[in-house]
Design a protein around this motif. Structure first.
Motif, PDB file in Angstrom:
ATOM      1  N   ARG A   1      -2.767   2.180 -14.610  1.00 29.58           N
ATOM      2  CA  ARG A   1      -2.871   2.904 -13.355  1.00 29.58           C
ATOM      3  C   ARG A   1      -2.018   4.156 -13.461  1.00 29.58           C
ATOM      4  NH1 ARG A   1      -4.869   2.383  -7.688  1.00 29.58           N
ATOM      5  NH2 ARG A   1      -3.789   4.151  -6.788  1.00 29.58           N
ATOM      6  N   ASN A   2      -2.638   5.304 -13.281  1.00 28.99           N
ATOM      7  CA  ASN A   2      -1.930   6.563 -13.447  1.00 28.99           C
ATOM      8  C   ASN A   2      -1.031   6.847 -12.260  1.00 28.99           C
ATOM      9  OD1 ASN A   2      -1.684   9.702 -13.337  1.00 28.99           O
ATOM     10  ND2 ASN A   2      -2.296   9.205 -15.423  1.00 28.99           N
ATOM     11  N   PHE A   3       0.235   7.147 -12.544  1.00 28.87           N
ATOM     12  CA  PHE A   3       1.195   7.422 -11.486  1.00 28.87           C
ATOM     13  C   PHE A   3       0.806   8.644 -10.690  1.00 28.87           C
ATOM     14  CE2 PHE A   3       5.087   9.543 -10.031  1.00 28.87           C
ATOM     15  CZ  PHE A   3       5.627   8.542  -9.241  1.00 28.87           C
TER      16      PHE A   3
ATOM     17  N   SER B   1      -2.161   9.564  -9.913  1.00 26.38           N
ATOM     18  CA  SER B   1      -3.432   9.430  -9.210  1.00 26.38           C
ATOM     19  C   SER B   1      -3.251   9.664  -7.722  1.00 26.38           C
ATOM     20  CB  SER B   1      -4.015   8.036  -9.405  1.00 26.38           C
ATOM     21  OG  SER B   1      -4.270   7.804 -10.760  1.00 26.38           O
TER      22      SER B   1
ATOM     23  N   SER C   1      -3.870   8.854  -3.786  1.00 30.58           N
ATOM     24  CA  SER C   1      -3.674   7.583  -3.113  1.00 30.58           C
ATOM     25  C   SER C   1      -4.945   6.757  -3.044  1.00 30.58           C
ATOM     26  CB  SER C   1      -3.150   7.824  -1.689  1.00 30.58           C
ATOM     27  OG  SER C   1      -4.108   8.566  -0.941  1.00 30.58           O
ATOM     28  N   ALA C   2      -6.093   7.388  -3.208  1.00 27.04           N
ATOM     29  CA  ALA C   2      -7.340   6.645  -3.070  1.00 27.04           C
ATOM     30  C   ALA C   2      -7.808   6.025  -4.382  1.00 27.04           C
ATOM     31  CB  ALA C   2      -8.429   7.540  -2.510  1.00 27.04           C
ATOM     32  N   ARG C   3      -7.097   6.252  -5.489  1.00 28.60           N
ATOM     33  CA  ARG C   3      -7.585   5.742  -6.767  1.00 28.60           C
ATOM     34  C   ARG C   3      -7.501   4.220  -6.796  1.00 28.60           C
ATOM     35  NH1 ARG C   3      -7.807   9.178 -11.190  1.00 28.60           N
ATOM     36  NH2 ARG C   3      -8.603   7.386 -12.321  1.00 28.60           N
ATOM     37  N   GLN C   4      -8.589   3.622  -7.213  1.00 29.13           N
ATOM     38  CA  GLN C   4      -8.676   2.170  -7.205  1.00 29.13           C
ATOM     39  C   GLN C   4      -8.291   1.611  -8.561  1.00 29.13           C
ATOM     40  OE1 GLN C   4     -11.140   4.262  -7.557  1.00 29.13           O
ATOM     41  NE2 GLN C   4     -12.103   3.594  -9.443  1.00 29.13           N
TER      42      GLN C   4
ATOM     43  N   THR D   1      -5.873   3.166   2.947  1.00 29.14           N
ATOM     44  CA  THR D   1      -7.012   3.027   2.043  1.00 29.14           C
ATOM     45  C   THR D   1      -7.222   1.571   1.685  1.00 29.14           C
ATOM     46  OG1 THR D   1      -6.555   5.199   1.077  1.00 29.14           O
ATOM     47  CG2 THR D   1      -8.015   3.730  -0.158  1.00 29.14           C
TER      48      THR D   1
ATOM     49  N   PHE E   1     -10.187  -1.098  -0.378  1.00 25.62           N
ATOM     50  CA  PHE E   1     -11.257  -1.087  -1.371  1.00 25.62           C
ATOM     51  C   PHE E   1     -12.112  -2.343  -1.221  1.00 25.62           C
ATOM     52  CE2 PHE E   1      -9.222   2.375  -3.544  1.00 25.62           C
ATOM     53  CZ  PHE E   1      -7.867   2.130  -3.422  1.00 25.62           C
TER      54      PHE E   1
ATOM     55  N   TYR F   1     -14.782  -4.727  -3.348  1.00 26.50           N
ATOM     56  CA  TYR F   1     -15.311  -5.068  -4.659  1.00 26.50           C
ATOM     57  C   TYR F   1     -16.377  -6.150  -4.502  1.00 26.50           C
ATOM     58  CZ  TYR F   1     -11.148  -2.840  -6.791  1.00 26.50           C
ATOM     59  OH  TYR F   1     -10.166  -1.960  -7.182  1.00 26.50           O
TER      60      TYR F   1
ATOM     61  N   ARG G   1      -3.990  -1.042  -0.824  1.00 23.20           N
ATOM     62  CA  ARG G   1      -2.892  -0.597  -1.657  1.00 23.20           C
ATOM     63  C   ARG G   1      -1.603  -0.605  -0.860  1.00 23.20           C
ATOM     64  NH1 ARG G   1      -0.108   3.901  -3.412  1.00 23.20           N
ATOM     65  NH2 ARG G   1      -0.924   5.186  -1.724  1.00 23.20           N
TER      66      ARG G   1
ATOM     67  N   GLN H   1      -1.855  -3.103  -5.767  1.00 23.45           N
ATOM     68  CA  GLN H   1      -2.939  -3.439  -4.845  1.00 23.45           C
ATOM     69  C   GLN H   1      -2.889  -4.919  -4.533  1.00 23.45           C
ATOM     70  OE1 GLN H   1      -6.331  -0.365  -6.318  1.00 23.45           O
ATOM     71  NE2 GLN H   1      -7.106  -2.182  -5.308  1.00 23.45           N
TER      72      GLN H   1
END
Lengths: 113, 116
Positions: free
Chosen positions: A91-93, A95, A97-100, B32, B34, B36, B97, B105
């Motif tokens: 997980r990229n720091f 990213s 806030s919406a990155r899953q 946010t 998600f 799945y 998150r 998450q």
């Protein structure tokens, strides 16, 4: 997010340590290494994460190679309740806030009594 | 850790009916969330990202008119499967998150949908 490679399955004996490997040769400097696990018929559960240094928590330890191209999740004493699919995810720091989280196929851990 | 509650855990419905699944963050605010979907023996596949107060962002191949997502508050997101068909039978999992910089998450327990 960079890709990870894990063995499809592993077996362990109950009450013995388990070392679950993960290769991530294309990891970037701002990628965190996350581990989640999914028990049968349940949603995933956070296990541990780290950036560069080894990490310990009540569930497990995370050993990160010096070049960060691989890591190992260590369960110190496997129990039957640890039987699950274990996912290693980068997980990229940086990213947004919406990155899953993007799940690969993970490692199915079987614990033998 | 933070808790995400998902309801119902299991639902059976007739083909053509609609089913609503709720996802709540119990002890934190989630701007946010998600959604799945997971078919048997497969990994989780992201369907959509739900943003509080705005439209959801759907992944390629996911029909937005079939899978309606509403995120009306910072603690509640809903997924409605409209006019469900047997091929929609699956395990649906929501996630939110946390607020720390580590981007952990947290996941709900999932909803098993069976469409007859």
């Amino acid at each position: 997010d960079a890709k990870t490679t894990q063995p499809n399955s592993m077996e362990s004996n109950e009450e013995e340590p388990v070392h679950l490997p993960c290769n991530h040769s294309t990891i970037s400097g701002t990628d965190y290494i996350h581990w989640y696990r999914q028990l049968p018929s349940q949603g995933p559960e956070y296990v541990i994460h780290g950036l560069t240094s080894n990490v310990n928590n009540r569930m497990a330890s995370l050993a990160i190679a010096e070049d960060r191209k691989s890591s190992t999740l260590i369960l110190h004493r496997a129990t039957l309740r640890d039987a699950a699919v274990y996912y290693c995810i980068l997980r990229n720091f940086g990213s947004g806030s919406a990155r899953q989280l993007t799940f690969g196929s993970g490692t199915q851990l079987t614990v033998l009594p | 850790g933070a808790v995400v509650s998902q309801h119902p855990s299991w639902v059976i419905c007739k083909s053509g009916t609609s089913v609503k699944i709720e996802c709540r963050s119990l002890d934190f605010q989630a701007t946010t969330m998600f959604w799945y979907r997971q078919f048997p023996k497969q990994s989780l596949m992201l369907m959509a990202t739900s943003n509080e107060g705005s439209k959801a962002t759907y992944e390629q191949g996911v029909e937005k008119d079939k899978f309606l997502i509403n995120h009306a508050s910072l603690t509640l997101s809903t997924l409605t499967v409209t006019s469900a068909h047997p091929e929609d039978s699956s395990f649906y999992i929501c996630s939110a998150r946390g607020t720390s910089a580590s981007n952990i998450q947290y996941f709900g327990a999932g909803t098993r949908l069976s469409v007859l």
